[in-house]
Scaffold this active site. Structure first.
Site, mmCIF file in Angstrom:
data_model
loop_
_atom_site.group_PDB
_atom_site.id
_atom_site.type_symbol
_atom_site.label_atom_id
_atom_site.label_comp_id
_atom_site.label_asym_id
_atom_site.label_seq_id
_atom_site.Cartn_x
_atom_site.Cartn_y
_atom_site.Cartn_z
ATOM 1 N N SER A 110 15.906 28.710 18.960
ATOM 2 C CA SER A 110 15.464 29.776 19.866
ATOM 3 C C SER A 110 14.232 29.403 20.666
ATOM 4 O O SER A 110 13.872 30.118 21.615
ATOM 5 C CB SER A 110 15.185 31.050 19.075
ATOM 6 O OG SER A 110 16.382 31.538 18.502
ATOM 7 N N GLU B 139 -17.744 -6.905 -8.439
ATOM 8 C CA GLU B 139 -16.880 -8.060 -8.212
ATOM 9 C C GLU B 139 -17.218 -9.268 -9.081
ATOM 10 O O GLU B 139 -16.321 -10.002 -9.483
ATOM 11 C CB GLU B 139 -16.946 -8.469 -6.730
ATOM 12 C CG GLU B 139 -16.367 -7.436 -5.773
ATOM 13 C CD GLU B 139 -14.899 -7.171 -6.030
ATOM 14 O OE1 GLU B 139 -14.110 -8.142 -6.083
ATOM 15 O OE2 GLU B 139 -14.527 -5.995 -6.200
#
Length: 669
Positions: free
Chosen positions: A384, A118
């Site tokens: 079904s 960072e």
């Protein structure tokens, strides 16, 4: 003195009066300076005006700076912690902030990992890194787009605390101003602490302590080097690199962080190699991204129970994280294989204990790509998979599995349903009609028993969606959700007791005070023992010999039924073993046809893969309170037309305007 010849006095006087060259040169220099003054004055005026404009613009920006008085306060909402049935953390919802930590409390390599990715010059710049800005500008110009950012850690803190994420010049200048202000007021360590305690790490976790608990179930002070690198890697893009969303991508990002730490001399090469070789173990709950579908469903119920205004809560759920992971893996493996998926792009799975407790819920292939929970919200035709309700109503009415009917084309008015591939096999028993999923026989016995009888039984067992009580009812030509169908199948598996699906066992405050407890399970008897035994026989036979063969799991007693709708748009497998009732659906969100995917294909394969991998301990239902003995006469009253307390919505057309459309429509397996 004698005069020179040829020279007169007049000529000498004229020569002496003429200006010399030495006198003319200064006059030219003076004209040159006089001619340059207007340009100098103009340049000076432009500089002054430009400075005033820039100064005024900066003043206007400074006046719009946000209020910084609340810097020390951490704004948070109530946190809801979700645990699985065994107490393992699944997720936290709300602004999950861990307690404040100091730099001295954290491992030095965690600080080094954050600074390596960072802000490498954090301790040397005054809040804005000119070198970093220049490097980022050059890289972006070369690429023709933004590929690097020049923001320092202090600038990121200023943006996160006070500013919006918009990318404008005005916001960038405000960010720099606030960065200078932060550097003038706080020490470097204090700025670093503010950043680490407030930055977002994904998964609802704000701050390094909350993130450590979220992903590793222990405080940040106990993290290893590899785990620290993984957390630092999340800061660039928390969702993209989250181990919850993509474990492999998160591990690759952690490796990049370790490389940067070694390149900048923060760790040795030996330390980098050792950390890269050490497996990173994410907590069980955090490693299951699909569990977020279940959490979305349960969180809505928590809000209904506890209200919108509540303190921190701990929710003990019925989910089993190991079973959940097995379900996610089964769907991913089958639908990720183009050949096995057969054109089905999405899927859903719901697995219940025999008392209705949700043990696994998968609402789609990827929660990161789509948060739509197909297990709870998708309304699809069961085809079904609805036939068991038809057969159960026939058995209640007095038929037996050995009774015979003719599997042949059938016509009711102008409606002529067809069997799969338009194949008919003549006279056969009801058992064979079930395992062959004959549309013809299902329609015949529904007409004999009565459509209203079929609908009332389905409602009694747990089907809640509106049903069209018309000629197509026997073929499941209406819509249900996978969760609803799973609930309705539980009486077939647990001895005939109703069991509504539930996912919350109890809710407590953070201090341990009980807020809610699920009522003791005492399901109502909705199937008599004879009907339940006959249906169980049909289900088991179907998996051994019928359309559900691919769902069989060696060593387990499996029963179930397949379902496929018209044009192969939806495929289902609904089944059970001694501990679980599980329903699987596959299809496409846009309702487009698949490549002839049937219920005996992708859904049965997913069911088999899930049941084979799901843990066999801890999944059983809670002890069910035995209901009072029910006399046969009481069972009979349950099937009378006017005995059901919840009547089935009936939408009988006057003439049958959908007859032509329904021709040939129905279950295919």
């Amino acid at each position: 003195m004698a005069r020179r010849p040829g020279k007169s006095k007049a000529a000498e006087r004229a020569r002496s009066a003429a200006p010399s060259r030495s006198r003319r040169r200064p006059a030219r220099r003076k004209r040159s300076r006089a001619g340059g003054f207007p340009w100098l004055r103009m340049a000076a005026c432009l500089i002054i005006i430009g400075g005033l404009v820039v100064g005024g613009w900066l003043v206007s920006i400074a006046r719009d700076l946000p209020d910084t008085s609340g810097l020390q306060a951490v704004e948070r909402t109530a946190t809801i912690t979700f645990l699985d049935h065994d107490g393992a953390l699944i997720a936290r919802r709300g602004s999950a902030h861990g307690h404040e930590v100091t730099v001295d409390e954290l491992p030095s390599y965690l600080i080094d990992a954050v600074l390596a990715v960072e802000d490498r010059r954090f301790y040397s710049h005054p809040g804005v890194d000119v070198i970093g800005l220049a490097r980022a500008m050059v890289a972006n110009l070369r690429a023709g787009r933004v590929v690097q950012g020049g923001s320092t850690l202090t600038q990121q803190l200023a943006k996160n605390l006070f500013l919006s994420p918009e990318r404008t010049l005005r916001r960038k200048v405000q960010e720099m101003m606030l960065a200078f202000w932060l550097e003038s007021r706080f020490s470097k360590d204090e700025i670093l602490e503010l950043y680490l305690n407030r930055v977002y790490f994904g998964g609802g976790a704000y701050g390094v302590e909350a993130a450590s608990l979220r992903y590793f179930s222990r405080p940040a002070s106990e993290l290893g080097l590899g785990e620290a690198a993984l957390l630092a890697g999340l800061l660039k893009a928390p969702s993209r690199y989250s181990p919850v969303n993509d474990a492999q991508r998160a591990a690759a990002r952690a490796t990049v962080v370790l490389d940067l730490m070694a390149q900048t001399g923060r760790i040795t090469e030996q330390e980098r190699i050792a950390a890269a070789r050490t497996p990173i173990r994410v907590s069980r709950g955090a490693s299951s991204q699909g569990a977020q579908y279940f959490i979305d469903w349960a969180a809505e119920q928590v809000r209904g129970i506890a209200g919108l205004e509540h303190d921190d809560l701990v929710v003990h759920t019925t989910l089993d994280v190991d079973a959940q992971r097995a379900a996610e893996r089964a769907i991913s493996d089958i639908l990720g294989d183009d050949e096995l998926a057969s054109g089905a792009g999405e899927g859903a799975l719901v697995s219940l204990a025999h008392d209705g407790a949700v043990r696994a819920m998968v609402g789609g292939r990827s929660y990161a790509r789509s948060q739509f929970n197909r297990a709870v919200l998708a309304q699809r035709q069961p085809g079904s998979a609805f036939k068991p309700f038809v057969y159960a109503s026939a058995f209640e009415a007095g038929l037996t599995p050995e009774d015979r009917r003719n599997d042949a084309p059938v016509r009711i008015g102008d409606w002529a349903p067809q069997n799969y591939n338009d194949e008919y096999r003549g006279e056969m028993s009801l058992r064979e009609g079930f395992i062959r999923s004959s549309n013809s026989i299902a329609v015949q016995i529904a007409e004999e028993t009565g459509r209203g009888h079929v609908a009332r039984l389905a409602r009694r067992l747990g089907i809640e969606s509106p049903m069209r009580v018309d000629r197509s009812l026997a073929l499941g030509v209406f819509e249900v959700t996978p969760l609803e169908l799973a609930s309705a199948y539980t009486p077939f598996a647990n001895g005939g007791l109703s069991a509504g699906a539930y996912g919350i066992d109890r809710i407590e405050t953070d201090a341990g005070d009980l807020v809610y407890a699920a009522p003791a399970s005492a399901g109502q008897l909705v199937l008599d023992a004879r009907t339940q035994a006959r249906m169980r026989d049909l289900f088991l036979t179907n998996v051994r010999q019928g359309t559900g063969r691919r769902a069989d799991v060696p060593g387990l007693t499996i029963g179930g039924k397949t379902g496929t709708t018209n044009d192969f748009r939806d495929a289902w497998f609904a089944g059970f073993d001694s501990q679980l009732v599980t329903v699987v659906w596959t299809g496409n969100d846009d309702n487009s046809p698949t490549e002839r995917a049937t219920g005996g294909g992708p859904p049965a394969r997913i069911f088999q893969a899930y049941l084979a991998a799901a843990p066999r301990t801890g999944l059983a239902a809670r002890p069910v309170q035995a209901p009072a003995p029910v006399a046969a006469a009481t069972i009979e009253t349950l099937i009378l037309p006017d005995a059901d307390a919840r009547p089935v919505p009936v939408e009988e057309p006057d003439e049958d305007p959908i007859g032509a459309f329904l021709s040939g429509l129905g279950g295919r397996d």
